[in-house]
Write a protein that holds these residues in place. Structure first.
Motif, PDB file in Angstrom:
ATOM      1  N   ASN A   9      53.309  36.580  38.508  1.00  0.00           N
ATOM      2  CA  ASN A   9      52.702  35.374  39.079  1.00  0.00           C
ATOM      3  C   ASN A   9      51.253  35.217  38.613  1.00  0.00           C
ATOM      4  O   ASN A   9      50.332  34.987  39.415  1.00  0.00           O
ATOM      5  CB  ASN A   9      52.758  35.412  40.609  1.00  0.00           C
ATOM      6  CG  ASN A   9      54.173  35.412  41.150  1.00  0.00           C
ATOM      7  OD1 ASN A   9      55.018  34.632  40.694  1.00  0.00           O
ATOM      8  ND2 ASN A   9      54.449  36.289  42.107  1.00  0.00           N
ATOM      9  N   ALA A  10      51.078  35.337  37.318  1.00  0.00           N
ATOM     10  CA  ALA A  10      49.723  35.332  36.757  1.00  0.00           C
ATOM     11  C   ALA A  10      48.997  34.012  37.017  1.00  0.00           C
ATOM     12  O   ALA A  10      47.774  34.000  37.195  1.00  0.00           O
ATOM     13  CB  ALA A  10      49.775  35.615  35.252  1.00  0.00           C
ATOM     14  N   ASP A  11      49.758  32.904  37.042  1.00  0.00           N
ATOM     15  CA  ASP A  11      49.103  31.624  37.308  1.00  0.00           C
ATOM     16  C   ASP A  11      48.532  31.577  38.713  1.00  0.00           C
ATOM     17  O   ASP A  11      47.433  31.057  38.953  1.00  0.00           O
ATOM     18  CB  ASP A  11      50.074  30.464  37.070  1.00  0.00           C
ATOM     19  CG  ASP A  11      51.361  30.564  37.890  1.00  0.00           C
ATOM     20  OD1 ASP A  11      51.608  31.627  38.506  1.00  0.00           O
ATOM     21  OD2 ASP A  11      52.127  29.572  37.895  1.00  0.00           O
ATOM     22  N   LEU A  12      49.240  32.150  39.668  1.00  0.00           N
ATOM     23  CA  LEU A  12      48.756  32.227  41.048  1.00  0.00           C
ATOM     24  C   LEU A  12      47.561  33.170  41.152  1.00  0.00           C
ATOM     25  O   LEU A  12      46.580  32.869  41.845  1.00  0.00           O
ATOM     26  CB  LEU A  12      49.878  32.707  41.963  1.00  0.00           C
ATOM     27  CG  LEU A  12      49.516  32.941  43.424  1.00  0.00           C
ATOM     28  CD1 LEU A  12      49.106  31.632  44.094  1.00  0.00           C
ATOM     29  CD2 LEU A  12      50.687  33.584  44.176  1.00  0.00           C
ATOM     30  N   PHE A  13      47.648  34.304  40.460  1.00  0.00           N
ATOM     31  CA  PHE A  13      46.574  35.302  40.482  1.00  0.00           C
ATOM     32  C   PHE A  13      45.252  34.689  40.030  1.00  0.00           C
ATOM     33  O   PHE A  13      44.210  34.868  40.674  1.00  0.00           O
ATOM     34  CB  PHE A  13      46.965  36.470  39.572  1.00  0.00           C
ATOM     35  CG  PHE A  13      45.978  37.596  39.547  1.00  0.00           C
ATOM     36  CD1 PHE A  13      45.656  38.281  40.710  1.00  0.00           C
ATOM     37  CD2 PHE A  13      45.386  37.991  38.349  1.00  0.00           C
ATOM     38  CE1 PHE A  13      44.752  39.345  40.678  1.00  0.00           C
ATOM     39  CE2 PHE A  13      44.485  39.038  38.310  1.00  0.00           C
ATOM     40  CZ  PHE A  13      44.177  39.721  39.477  1.00  0.00           C
TER      41      PHE A  13
END
Length: 508
Positions: free
Chosen positions: A138-142
């Protein structure tokens, strides 16, 4: 972890309940370092998430709940010979606040904002789902939740990177005699060989013709016959006054050795220099004796309690603004002319990759570094004049390619606000992660002066607080009632004088 998981399950259940009923809600952390008026209604309480769960010396990581403040975090990691790469200078700022807000300090020229030192976060999403986010998952959320002031989800756990700690910070004060010199030199000490050597860099401008660039190098070596300089005790000097006096007439660098934790929280007493405003407001004499006598009231936790309770925050300028280096001198000239607020804080910042909700530079002014300018002092008392001055400040800041940190008052219209950020990117994340039940960023950070003024007119207690010195005395009363002064009294990060200091270092 069992206790942690029980609390997270309770939080997730309550969030899911609000989501199902399609009712917006806000988060209660139990503390704040924001200066925005607190007008919360429906809330989810996460104040129980306040523990350092684990410090792993082998992996140099810490597993930390979001309401752990900086002083408790440092006290947990130092016994392992480790310290977070970025430690906010105010002891009460929390780990969760550092991730969800914008937190950059004197090591941020090297490591970036606080969230860039985090390996992974656990979050409760607005629909009640519990997820993990990192550069691998979930890199976009991170990336997107960093600096987004809790508008994508509720942070419930942080896996934080740590670095080797040393006993002291070899601190050097470089006197400057102009704004241009200070802006030029603060960047020089972050680049090349100087930047490699320095662990910390910031600066203070006391006036247009007197300032100091402060650099720090961690070390275990204390030269013979040198006494460490401390700033946490009631009889110690306030850091900014100490540097001002040391550099007033000298043109040569001044070197001191400061115990590591004392350096990290050197601005706590006096809240940089905001505490001096309390003396001005109340008409108290400002001298070494009164600072000693009133010391319990002059740490940042107590100052924030008093600031909120007194109502003075609504007419006080508390702004951190990051600018491209080429325009920093000109902007400081503008603030001098329009606000005449001194001292001013300078803090070099390594930028995050875009898109981001952190301050950043664009176009021809795009760079890897920015210079933060901290402007903190009394503004106009009349609400409309205060609003007009702040709106002009925002306009001038934008014209010079700068951006505000979002912890403080913002007055932008929605379109003006989103012209600074990638709105499509952020709203895409809110849609993807079902965050519609949370306030959007503008709604959360925007201050409606007229709405607040109308509330004051309808509430006799709020009107009374605007009568000098009743607001000040009410703020003092509420800060005493909080008993936050006991936190500093009982803190074990403070350098113990005489032989007691040996016990402190036996932790290691």
């Amino acid at each position: 972890m069992d206790r942690h998981q029980r609390i997270v399950a309770q939080v997730a259940s309550k969030v899911k309940d609000y989501f199902t009923r399609k009712e917006p809600f806000r988060i209660s952390h139990g503390s704040t370092n924001s200066t925005r008026p607190n007008l919360k209604k429906r809330v989810v309480d996460i104040s129980g998430l306040r523990n350092v769960i684990e410090v792993d010396k082998k992996t140099r990581t810490a597993l930390v709940e979001p309401n752990v403040p900086m002083d408790r975090l440092v006290e947990a990691t130092l016994p392992h010979g480790l310290v977070p790469p970025v430690v906010m200078e105010f002891p009460g700022i929390t780990v969760g606040g550092g991730y969800a807000g914008t937190a950059g300090e004197s090591s941020s020229f090297k490591f970036g904002f606080f969230d860039r030192t985090i390996n992974e976060v656990e979050m409760v999403m607005a629909d009640g789902a519990v997820v993990k986010a990192s550069e691998k998952e979930n890199a976009d959320l991170f990336r997107g939740a960093a600096g987004a002031v809790g508008t994508l989800g509720v942070t419930t756990l942080v896996n934080l990177r740590l670095i080797e700690a040393k006993k002291y910070v070899k601190t050097t004060y470089y006197p400057t005699r102009s704004i241009a010199q200070a802006v030029k030199e603060v960047r020089e000490y972050t680049e090349g060989a100087k930047g490699e050597k320095n662990d910390y860099v910031d600066g203070i401008l006391f006036s247009k013709d007197h300032g100091a660039i402060v650099t720090g190098e961690m070390t275990d070596h204390l030269p013979p016959n040198i006494k460490p300089q401390t700033f946490s005790h009631a009889l110690d000097p306030w850091f900014y006054l100490h540097v001002e006096e040391a550099t007033r007439t000298s043109n040569e660098p001044i070197v001191e050795y400061i115990p590591l934790a004392e350096y990290m929280f050197r601005y706590d007493r006096g809240g940089f220099w905001v505490g001096r405003s309390a003396f001005s407001y109340m008409g108290f004499p400002f001298n070494k004796f009164t600072r000693w006598f009133l010391d319990d009231f002059l740490h940042t936790r107590m100052l924030y309690r008093a600031l909120h309770a007194s109502g003075i925050a609504t007419r006080y300028i508390v702004q951190d603004m990051a600018l491209p280096y080429p325009n920093a001198e000109k902007f400081i000239g503008y603030t001098d002319k329009e606000f005449n607020i001194w001292p001013i804080w300078l803090c070099p910042l390594k930028q995050s990759e875009q898109p981001t909700m952190h301050p950043h530079t664009k176009g021809e002014l795009k760079d890897t570094q920015m210079l933060n300018i901290g402007l903190w002092g009394f503004g106009p008392q009349e609400p409309q004049e205060y609003l007009s001055k702040n709106r002009a400040l925002e306009k001038t800041l934008g014209e010079m390619g700068g951006m505000k940190w979002l912890y403080a008052h913002t007055y932008y219209s929605k379109d003006e606000f989103w012209s600074q950020f990638d709105r499509q990117w952020h709203e895409g994340l809110r849609t993807k992660y079902n965050a519609g039940g949370l306030p959007d960023v503008h709604d959360k950070v925007h201050v409606d002066i007229q709405k607040y003024t109308d509330m004051v007119q309808k509430d006799w207690s709020m009107r009374l607080k605007n009568v000098w010195p009743l607001g000040g005395f009410w703020g003092i009363y509420k800060s005493i009632q909080s008993k936050d002064y006991m936190i500093h009294r009982n803190s074990i990060w403070k350098w113990k004088r005489l032989g007691a200091s040996r016990r402190w270092w036996m932790w290691w």
